[in-house]
Enzyme design. Structure first.
Site, PDB file in Angstrom:
ATOM      1  N   ILE A   1       0.835  -1.096   0.115  1.00  0.00           N
ATOM      2  CA  ILE A   1      -0.049  -0.129  -0.011  1.00  0.00           C
ATOM      3  C   ILE A   1       0.867   1.443   0.083  1.00  0.00           C
ATOM      4  O   ILE A   1       2.071   1.275   0.372  1.00  0.00           O
ATOM      5  CB  ILE A   1      -0.857   0.037   1.274  1.00  0.00           C
ATOM      6  CG1 ILE A   1      -0.208   0.329   2.271  1.00  0.00           C
ATOM      7  CG2 ILE A   1      -1.716  -1.180   1.246  1.00  0.00           C
ATOM      8  CD1 ILE A   1      -1.252   0.554   3.887  1.00  0.00           C
TER       9      ILE A   1
ATOM     10  N   GLU B   1       5.955   3.757   4.765  1.00  0.00           N
ATOM     11  CA  GLU B   1       7.013   3.206   4.156  1.00  0.00           C
ATOM     12  C   GLU B   1       7.278   4.185   2.691  1.00  0.00           C
ATOM     13  O   GLU B   1       8.190   4.606   2.354  1.00  0.00           O
ATOM     14  CB  GLU B   1       7.522   1.786   4.007  1.00  0.00           C
ATOM     15  CG  GLU B   1       7.159   1.030   5.447  1.00  0.00           C
ATOM     16  CD  GLU B   1       8.666   1.093   6.084  1.00  0.00           C
ATOM     17  OE1 GLU B   1       9.649   1.402   5.233  1.00  0.00           O
ATOM     18  OE2 GLU B   1       8.934   0.796   7.235  1.00  0.00           O
TER      19      GLU B   1
ATOM     20  N   HIS C   1       0.036  -7.127   6.905  1.00  0.00           N
ATOM     21  CA  HIS C   1       0.881  -6.558   7.638  1.00  0.00           C
ATOM     22  C   HIS C   1       0.413  -5.349   8.516  1.00  0.00           C
ATOM     23  O   HIS C   1       0.495  -5.417  10.005  1.00  0.00           O
ATOM     24  CB  HIS C   1       2.257  -5.842   7.167  1.00  0.00           C
ATOM     25  CG  HIS C   1       3.333  -5.331   7.928  1.00  0.00           C
ATOM     26  ND1 HIS C   1       2.959  -4.060   8.568  1.00  0.00           N
ATOM     27  CD2 HIS C   1       4.513  -5.776   8.370  1.00  0.00           C
ATOM     28  CE1 HIS C   1       4.298  -3.852   9.317  1.00  0.00           C
ATOM     29  NE2 HIS C   1       4.851  -4.891   9.173  1.00  0.00           N
TER      30      HIS C   1
ATOM     31  N   VAL D   1       6.408 -10.858   0.788  1.00  0.00           N
ATOM     32  CA  VAL D   1       7.206 -11.967   1.275  1.00  0.00           C
ATOM     33  C   VAL D   1       6.514 -12.526   2.176  1.00  0.00           C
ATOM     34  O   VAL D   1       5.716 -11.819   3.235  1.00  0.00           O
ATOM     35  CB  VAL D   1       8.704 -11.454   1.709  1.00  0.00           C
ATOM     36  CG1 VAL D   1       9.213 -10.530   0.517  1.00  0.00           C
ATOM     37  CG2 VAL D   1       8.462 -10.494   2.900  1.00  0.00           C
TER      38      VAL D   1
ATOM     39  N   HIS E   1       6.406 -12.429   9.878  1.00  0.00           N
ATOM     40  CA  HIS E   1       4.924 -12.232  10.218  1.00  0.00           C
ATOM     41  C   HIS E   1       4.102 -13.609   9.702  1.00  0.00           C
ATOM     42  O   HIS E   1       3.284 -13.976  10.228  1.00  0.00           O
ATOM     43  CB  HIS E   1       4.288 -11.150   9.585  1.00  0.00           C
ATOM     44  CG  HIS E   1       4.632  -9.687  10.256  1.00  0.00           C
ATOM     45  ND1 HIS E   1       4.622  -9.567  11.717  1.00  0.00           N
ATOM     46  CD2 HIS E   1       5.312  -8.775   9.764  1.00  0.00           C
ATOM     47  CE1 HIS E   1       4.872  -8.382  12.086  1.00  0.00           C
ATOM     48  NE2 HIS E   1       5.489  -7.717  10.562  1.00  0.00           N
TER      49      HIS E   1
END
Length: 273
Positions: free
Chosen positions: A85, A89, A145, A204, A208
């Site tokens: 999204i 970052e 995430h 990836v 998590h």
């Protein structure tokens, strides 16, 4: 002839197995597409960078690469991120790139995975056949995430678009922010779901996916009476169709300058008023 650089920017991972199947695969795909450009890469996650450095593996930050490219006299720069999204970052990356606006002749940045409306539909098309259970008592739970950015709505939207496309047994849960596990469990029970397939909605399948999803989330769902039939450890970056969305974003950035929402609104205001 001007020097050209292809700069691939990833959140990053400490897991070499998923890196080879996703990040390395994407880097090669783009390098093959833009053969006249020299390839450079960087990670944006400071946590990932530190953990890699602690075990003797050094990866660059975007700022370091941008400084190096400017010092080496590169003039034309293509940048593609593998972020899901346009959250914190990605915003930081754009800010850093903009600080070098006077250092390069041209800079083109491809958007993250979920940016345009069609991106969501293409993601559904890429994942549905392989992931979505045919049994309506079984749900696909996509583990994301998550983010504290307002762009967290992107995760709710991918669930909405799955439903809009006829897949009403697809749900989303995030490791950060919203929606968390308590919200997911309430929705699963309300929908009469009995069995679960877990899969990461992350580029990836790293920390998590292997710990939060495959261990913690699986156990919590089972404790709440659900049967977890399958845990899929496959990052989004392993899908060619997903990588093609990123590739099309960069090609679109090369073809024309992206209009921001203000220009879009102005165009339609002038047209209809």
């Amino acid at each position: 002839m001007s020097k050209k650089a292809l700069f691939m920017v990833h959140f990053g991972t400490t897991h070499n197995d998923t890196r080879e199947l996703t990040i390395d695969k994407m880097n090669k795909k783009f390098a093959d597409e833009f053969k006249e450009y020299d390839l450079f890469t960087a990670y944006t996650s400071r946590i990932v960078l530190k953990r890699l450095k602690d075990r003797g593996e050094n990866y660059s930050t975007p700022l370091k690469v941008l400084n190096a490219l400017a010092d080496q006299g590169y003039e034309e720069l293509l940048i593609q991120t593998s972020h899901v999204i346009p959250g914190i970052e990605y915003e930081n990356l754009v800010r850093e790139v903009n600080s070098f606006s006077d250092k390069f002749k041209t800079v083109k940045i491809g958007k993250p995975l979920l940016y345009y409306i069609d991106d969501y539909k293409k993601c559904v098309e890429a994942l549905a056949e392989e992931y979505v259970p045919k049994n309506k008592k079984e749900a696909l739970v996509l583990v994301c995430h998550g983010t504290d950015s307002p762009l967290a709505t992107s995760y709710a939207m991918i669930e909405y678009v799955f439903s809009d496309c006829g897949y009403d047994n697809v749900f989303v849960v995030c490791t950060t922010a919203y929606p968390l596990m308590d919200s997911l469990i309430k929705k699963l029970k309300k929908a009469g779901i009995e069995e679960i397939t877990l899969a990461p909605f992350m580029f990836v399948a790293g920390e998590h996916a292997k710990k939060d999803m495959a261990v913690t989330y699986k156990e919590e769902l089972e404790e709440n009476g659900f049967k977890v039939n399958q845990v899929i450890l496959k990052g989004l970056g392993e899908f060619d169709a997903i990588q093609n969305i990123f590739l099309n974003h960069l090609k679109l950035a090369i073809e024309k300058d992206d209009k921001d929402i203000a220009d879009f609104k102005k165009e339609y205001t002038n047209k209809y008023l």
